[in-house]
Scaffold this motif. Structure first.
Motif, PDB file in Angstrom:
ATOM      1  N   SER A   1      -0.523  16.533  -0.424  1.00  0.00           N
ATOM      2  CA  SER A   1      -1.078  16.607   1.056  1.00  0.00           C
ATOM      3  C   SER A   1      -2.124  15.889   0.988  1.00  0.00           C
ATOM      4  O   SER A   1      -3.103  15.917   2.078  1.00  0.00           O
ATOM      5  CB  SER A   1      -1.453  18.071   0.972  1.00  0.00           C
ATOM      6  N   GLY A   2      -2.319  14.700   0.472  1.00  0.00           N
ATOM      7  CA  GLY A   2      -3.516  13.600   0.639  1.00  0.00           C
ATOM      8  C   GLY A   2      -3.047  12.961   1.928  1.00  0.00           C
ATOM      9  O   GLY A   2      -1.639  12.635   2.222  1.00  0.00           O
ATOM     10  N   TRP A   3      -4.023  12.292   2.465  1.00  0.00           N
ATOM     11  CA  TRP A   3      -3.695  11.441   3.553  1.00  0.00           C
ATOM     12  C   TRP A   3      -3.885  10.109   3.497  1.00  0.00           C
ATOM     13  O   TRP A   3      -4.657   9.690   2.608  1.00  0.00           O
ATOM     14  CB  TRP A   3      -4.726  11.950   4.733  1.00  0.00           C
ATOM     15  N   LEU A   4      -2.921   9.252   4.035  1.00  0.00           N
ATOM     16  CA  LEU A   4      -3.230   7.755   3.979  1.00  0.00           C
ATOM     17  C   LEU A   4      -3.183   7.244   5.514  1.00  0.00           C
ATOM     18  O   LEU A   4      -2.399   7.653   6.360  1.00  0.00           O
ATOM     19  CB  LEU A   4      -1.696   7.120   3.608  1.00  0.00           C
ATOM     20  N   LEU A   5      -4.398   6.638   5.785  1.00  0.00           N
ATOM     21  CA  LEU A   5      -4.570   6.069   7.256  1.00  0.00           C
ATOM     22  C   LEU A   5      -4.803   4.493   7.133  1.00  0.00           C
ATOM     23  O   LEU A   5      -5.501   4.185   6.240  1.00  0.00           O
ATOM     24  CB  LEU A   5      -5.832   6.816   7.668  1.00  0.00           C
TER      25      LEU A   5
ATOM     26  N   ILE B   1       0.955  -1.226   0.058  1.00  0.00           N
ATOM     27  CA  ILE B   1      -0.094   0.022   0.131  1.00  0.00           C
ATOM     28  C   ILE B   1       0.841   1.181  -0.250  1.00  0.00           C
ATOM     29  O   ILE B   1       0.621   2.223  -0.840  1.00  0.00           O
ATOM     30  CB  ILE B   1      -0.944  -0.012   1.113  1.00  0.00           C
ATOM     31  N   ILE B   2       2.090   1.192   0.820  1.00  0.00           N
ATOM     32  CA  ILE B   2       2.733   2.658   0.866  1.00  0.00           C
ATOM     33  C   ILE B   2       3.516   2.623  -0.095  1.00  0.00           C
ATOM     34  O   ILE B   2       3.651   3.910  -0.745  1.00  0.00           O
ATOM     35  CB  ILE B   2       3.477   2.302   2.201  1.00  0.00           C
ATOM     36  N   ASP B   3       3.917   1.621  -1.080  1.00  0.00           N
ATOM     37  CA  ASP B   3       4.809   1.813  -2.113  1.00  0.00           C
ATOM     38  C   ASP B   3       4.079   2.292  -3.320  1.00  0.00           C
ATOM     39  O   ASP B   3       4.544   2.787  -4.126  1.00  0.00           O
ATOM     40  CB  ASP B   3       5.469   0.519  -2.507  1.00  0.00           C
ATOM     41  N   ASN B   4       2.649   2.310  -3.249  1.00  0.00           N
ATOM     42  CA  ASN B   4       1.703   2.663  -4.524  1.00  0.00           C
ATOM     43  C   ASN B   4       0.870   3.670  -4.025  1.00  0.00           C
ATOM     44  O   ASN B   4       0.296   4.174  -4.981  1.00  0.00           O
ATOM     45  CB  ASN B   4       1.105   1.242  -4.748  1.00  0.00           C
ATOM     46  N   ALA B   5       0.534   3.943  -2.746  1.00  0.00           N
ATOM     47  CA  ALA B   5      -0.520   4.932  -2.573  1.00  0.00           C
ATOM     48  C   ALA B   5      -0.262   6.309  -3.147  1.00  0.00           C
ATOM     49  O   ALA B   5      -1.184   7.031  -3.501  1.00  0.00           O
ATOM     50  CB  ALA B   5      -0.731   5.044  -0.860  1.00  0.00           C
ATOM     51  N   GLY B   6       1.206   6.670  -3.283  1.00  0.00           N
ATOM     52  CA  GLY B   6       1.470   8.078  -3.440  1.00  0.00           C
ATOM     53  C   GLY B   6       0.815   8.454  -4.962  1.00  0.00           C
ATOM     54  O   GLY B   6       0.625   9.503  -5.359  1.00  0.00           O
ATOM     55  N   LYS B   7       1.090   7.418  -5.787  1.00  0.00           N
ATOM     56  CA  LYS B   7       0.356   7.513  -7.066  1.00  0.00           C
ATOM     57  C   LYS B   7      -1.025   7.794  -7.326  1.00  0.00           C
ATOM     58  O   LYS B   7      -1.432   8.581  -8.256  1.00  0.00           O
ATOM     59  CB  LYS B   7       0.697   6.335  -7.965  1.00  0.00           C
TER      60      LYS B   7
END
Length: 279
Positions: free
Chosen positions: A234-238, A223-229
């Motif tokens: 300034s979007g959030w990952l929770l 998830i962390i490797d791909n979420a940035g795309k």
């Protein structure tokens, strides 16, 4: 047979079967069958339970003695004040997971879009929709049967037009869209720990929704490797985490370029959510 007598008999059966909260479960199952409430046991214990009610109740008790989760027996579970349909194909919505939904609501404003990975019953995403205005979401899951449950909940709660549900392994396969937030309660239990869990979990809940690999972190890495795309700047990952995973998941997020990374505790004072903002 009297209501209180039926309850006491069932309570003793559940106790003998090793059910932890046997009295509570006996009461809740009886209330489900008879469409009653706690007041009935306290004040109207002499109420007659019909043969049909008693038969159905005994069937429920038989299942609970086999350590089938209560929510699967009655077919629903409350989460964030909302009643969700559940079955053996999705995790039972857990009060601790409400921490994730509550943290998401702190950062989401009306009109924003978010994605919910490993949606299961859809309880997280649909709760967020319920307590916000004009928000919309994409919900994903790899399980066809979980998708069926989430879709049913989306329709029955009136959110079908605001929620798009996709069968996929974490992220959609089509063109990348941008979201203000990504939330997820991924599988995070170490493979070697699953057999040590209570029967309701290790045998009752779907293995695919529990197994987080040898170290419990496989889905967090993906998830962390791909979420940035998929996130706006300034979007959030929770993400929900296990009680002992805060440090490891925080490190993964910091290394991936997230800032304001924070571990949030649940009501039991256990680490429950890691959140971070994309640079």
């Amino acid at each position: 047979m009297k209501y209180v007598d039926v309850y006491n008999k069932a309570s003793n059966r559940l106790k003998e079967a090793g059910v932890p909260e046997y009295q509570l479960d006996a009461r809740l199952l009886l209330e489900s069958v008879c469409q009653t409430d706690y007041n009935t046991l306290l004040v109207h214990g002499d109420r007659t339970v019909t043969q049909e009610e008693e038969k159905k109740y005994n069937e429920f008790i038989d299942k609970r003695c086999l350590r089938i989760p209560l929510a699967y027996i009655v077919g629903h579970q409350e989460f964030m004040g909302i009643d969700f349909k559940v079955n053996e194909n999705v995790l039972v919505p857990n009060q601790d997971t409400e921490t994730l939904a509550e943290e998401a609501l702190r950062e989401l404003s009306d009109g924003m879009r978010f994605m919910d990975l490993c949606t299961g019953s859809g309880c997280i995403a649909l709760s967020i929709l319920n307590y916000t205005n004009d928000t919309s979401c994409v919900m994903t899951d790899i399980s066809d049967k979980a998708i069926e449950v989430a879709t049913s909940n989306s329709i029955s709660l009136g959110f079908a037009e605001r929620a798009r549900i996709i069968k996929t392994d974490l992220f959609p396969k089509d063109n990348i869209e941008k979201f203000d937030m990504i939330v997820s309660n991924p599988p995070y239990i170490r493979t070697d720990v699953i057999d040590t869990l209570p029967p309701e979990v290790k045998s009752g809940e779907p293995y695919i929704a529990l197994n987080g690999g040898d170290d419990g972190l496989i889905f967090y890495r993906r998830i962390i490797d791909n979420a940035g795309k998929w996130l706006y700047k300034s979007g959030w990952l929770l993400m929900e985490i296990g009680y002992d995973q805060g440090e490891a998941v925080s490190k993964l997020m910091n290394n991936a370029g997230y800032h304001d990374v924070e571990v949030i505790k649940d009501l039991g004072d256990n680490d429950r959510v890691v959140r971070g903002c994309l640079y």
